[in-house]
Design a protein around this motif. Sequence first.
Motif, mmCIF file in Angstrom:
data_model
loop_
_atom_site.group_PDB
_atom_site.id
_atom_site.type_symbol
_atom_site.label_atom_id
_atom_site.label_comp_id
_atom_site.label_asym_id
_atom_site.label_seq_id
_atom_site.Cartn_x
_atom_site.Cartn_y
_atom_site.Cartn_z
ATOM 1 N N THR A 158 0.490 -0.945 0.200
ATOM 2 C CA THR A 158 -0.217 0.097 0.188
ATOM 3 C C THR A 158 0.386 1.414 0.138
ATOM 4 O O THR A 158 0.609 2.606 -0.192
ATOM 5 C CB THR A 158 -0.851 0.190 0.783
ATOM 6 O OG1 THR A 158 -0.139 0.164 2.203
ATOM 7 C CG2 THR A 158 -1.556 -1.136 1.407
ATOM 8 N N TYR A 159 2.053 1.167 -0.386
ATOM 9 C CA TYR A 159 2.703 2.483 -0.066
ATOM 10 C C TYR A 159 3.721 2.903 -1.314
ATOM 11 O O TYR A 159 3.119 2.290 -2.288
ATOM 12 C CB TYR A 159 4.096 1.827 0.699
ATOM 13 C CG TYR A 159 4.351 1.398 2.034
ATOM 14 C CD1 TYR A 159 3.648 0.872 2.897
ATOM 15 C CD2 TYR A 159 5.509 1.749 2.833
ATOM 16 C CE1 TYR A 159 3.428 0.980 4.184
ATOM 17 C CE2 TYR A 159 5.673 1.747 4.385
ATOM 18 C CZ TYR A 159 4.346 0.685 5.125
ATOM 19 O OH TYR A 159 4.570 0.698 6.325
ATOM 20 N N SER A 160 3.447 4.698 -1.488
ATOM 21 C CA SER A 160 4.345 5.082 -2.445
ATOM 22 C C SER A 160 5.717 4.709 -2.987
ATOM 23 O O SER A 160 6.140 4.563 -1.516
ATOM 24 C CB SER A 160 3.810 6.306 -1.882
ATOM 25 O OG SER A 160 4.905 7.404 -1.763
ATOM 26 N N SER A 161 5.998 4.835 -3.639
ATOM 27 C CA SER A 161 7.394 4.589 -4.030
ATOM 28 C C SER A 161 8.189 5.355 -3.005
ATOM 29 O O SER A 161 9.695 4.910 -2.077
ATOM 30 C CB SER A 161 8.092 5.034 -5.223
ATOM 31 O OG SER A 161 7.685 6.044 -6.513
ATOM 32 N N GLY A 162 7.955 6.583 -2.845
ATOM 33 C CA GLY A 162 8.749 7.471 -2.191
ATOM 34 C C GLY A 162 8.724 6.995 -0.439
ATOM 35 O O GLY A 162 10.180 7.877 -0.136
ATOM 36 N N MET A 163 7.344 6.397 -0.239
ATOM 37 C CA MET A 163 7.454 5.918 1.032
ATOM 38 C C MET A 163 8.530 4.437 1.102
ATOM 39 O O MET A 163 8.697 4.151 2.183
ATOM 40 C CB MET A 163 6.019 5.787 1.910
ATOM 41 C CG MET A 163 5.098 6.868 1.941
ATOM 42 S SD MET A 163 3.463 6.528 2.085
ATOM 43 C CE MET A 163 3.510 5.236 2.990
ATOM 44 N N ARG A 164 8.386 3.708 0.713
ATOM 45 C CA ARG A 164 9.303 2.359 0.617
ATOM 46 C C ARG A 164 10.718 3.409 0.405
ATOM 47 O O ARG A 164 11.678 2.627 1.131
ATOM 48 C CB ARG A 164 9.029 1.855 -0.966
ATOM 49 C CG ARG A 164 7.689 0.849 -0.939
ATOM 50 C CD ARG A 164 7.808 0.209 -1.521
ATOM 51 N NE ARG A 164 6.537 -0.204 -2.330
ATOM 52 C CZ ARG A 164 6.212 -1.272 -3.356
ATOM 53 N NH1 ARG A 164 6.460 -2.084 -3.890
ATOM 54 N NH2 ARG A 164 5.145 -1.597 -3.165
#
Lengths: 273, 287
Positions: A158-164
Amino acid sequence: MGRAAAQPAGDGIAIDAHGIGVQYSLRFTKKTTVRQSFAELARKREGPTSFWALRDVSFRVSHGESLAVIGPNGAGKSTLLQVLAGIIEPSEGRVEMVGKVSSLLTLGAGFDVDLTGVDNILLAGAFMGIPDREMRARLPDVVEFADIGPFIDAPLKTYSSGMRARLGFSIATSIEPDVLLVDEVLATGDQAFREKSRLRIEELIGAAKGIVLVTHDMHWVTTFCNRAMLLERGHVVAEGEPADVVKIHEDHMEQARLDKEAEAAKHRLQGVM
Amino acid sequence: MTSSGLVLRATYGGPRPSALTLVRQGLEETWSRRRLTRYLVGADLHKKGADTLLGNVWWILDPLLQMVVYVILVSLLLGRTTEDYPLFVFAAILPWKWFSSAVNDAILSVVARERIIKQVHFPKIVLPVAATMSGIANFAFGLIPLVALMVLFYSDRLSVFLLTLPIIAAVQLVFTLGVAILLSAVNVFYRDVGNVARHILRLWFYLSPGLYSVEQVTKLVEKYPAAGVVYGLNPFTVIFEAYRAAIYDGKLPNFVGLAVLLGGSFLVLFACIYGFKRLEPAFAKVL
């Protein structure tokens, strides 16, 4: 594991690399199958079957030193870091690493998208060999630095790539190593997080006893490193004061560009005639 | 290397360690990284269970449905009559499903972690070990329909010898670990090991006394002594017979056979750990 060392590095040495060479076999590439190998047998082998990604690389990093490794793409910089991190065994030569080694090669590697952020932090810690108790103690810091709010308990898918990327950076920088290996991982996330991560890296660089930094950013080389090494086609071409080595590298790049242009001009000329 | 795995003084390169050193290393790494194995097993089970709503239910239904297929094939179509054939064949399906799914999962276990292998230094042997261990859950869930089947339909065959199942399963686990560890490493170099293995596994099952008993092939063995050798060397002859003794015949399994198999399985396991450790240094380069 250190029994094989003929002469252990003396005090004050963080990395002692002696004549490292890494040979890659071209016989096995990523998509080799049994079927292809039979096809290969039927055909006559052509071309080289192996190449050296690194050859005769020797250097020492003493405590307090930070070594920048620069060079064009494909020079073997990342291979060198992989050898120092123990990921690739050198085909020849020997490396001795003293102290707790951490490699910032690891942004988000091995994330499991079905697990929550917290579970991924613990899993990454287990992969890196950090004792579970220690990792759990660091957990609040890692979570706080990643700054992804309630998502930390949601599955990674459910994460955005930035959050990852932020979580990855936070995990990778959560241990304070004696020897720090950094591969250009500095451009992550949005502007605010980039600034935060730059400070974190500087902090780690300040705390580590020895550093090897691979980068294309010459500003980093002259700002953070007190020694530099230029790699080209797997060989050490120059080593010394960062400013001098950067100069040589830039001259070489310029020369390569000019050669390429001359080549292109020659082709154009031939086309006209 | 310290037990925590953090490298305090490490040397890479130099002469290759001896075979015994490699096997010992493999065992030590597996033990010192048991926490990582546990996390990987947890992640794997979570994934398999969470993927489908009926995740766990499928683990129970799967062996039952397979049993129905074989009962239709053998009892109805081929007209062979074996008393209580459903239970007879279930006693073989249960261990075989465990073995084949563990091997299939383990084959992909190393290549699936390609990214982290290229970026973090850790003992890769935990990957096939974890894949094999999470297969135990598969087996455990298979025990539920077994007990249900026996209580509901074959209560006269219930016996205390069912308690020997964990011993038989332990022997099988040792053998499975060896096969899983070696194939996971070979698959890094030849990516179609999975395809090959699938067919070999199917043939292996039919060549093992699972759908039939050893007595039923005595004629064949008399005619072709080579077939006797195949059955004699096949570990699943011993394994299937042992499960069948405990579940179907209600008697003690052949402990001598199991002991011999256990010894052989440990030799296979050590040889496979050696093979894995020899191939391991090349993983990061090939992946």
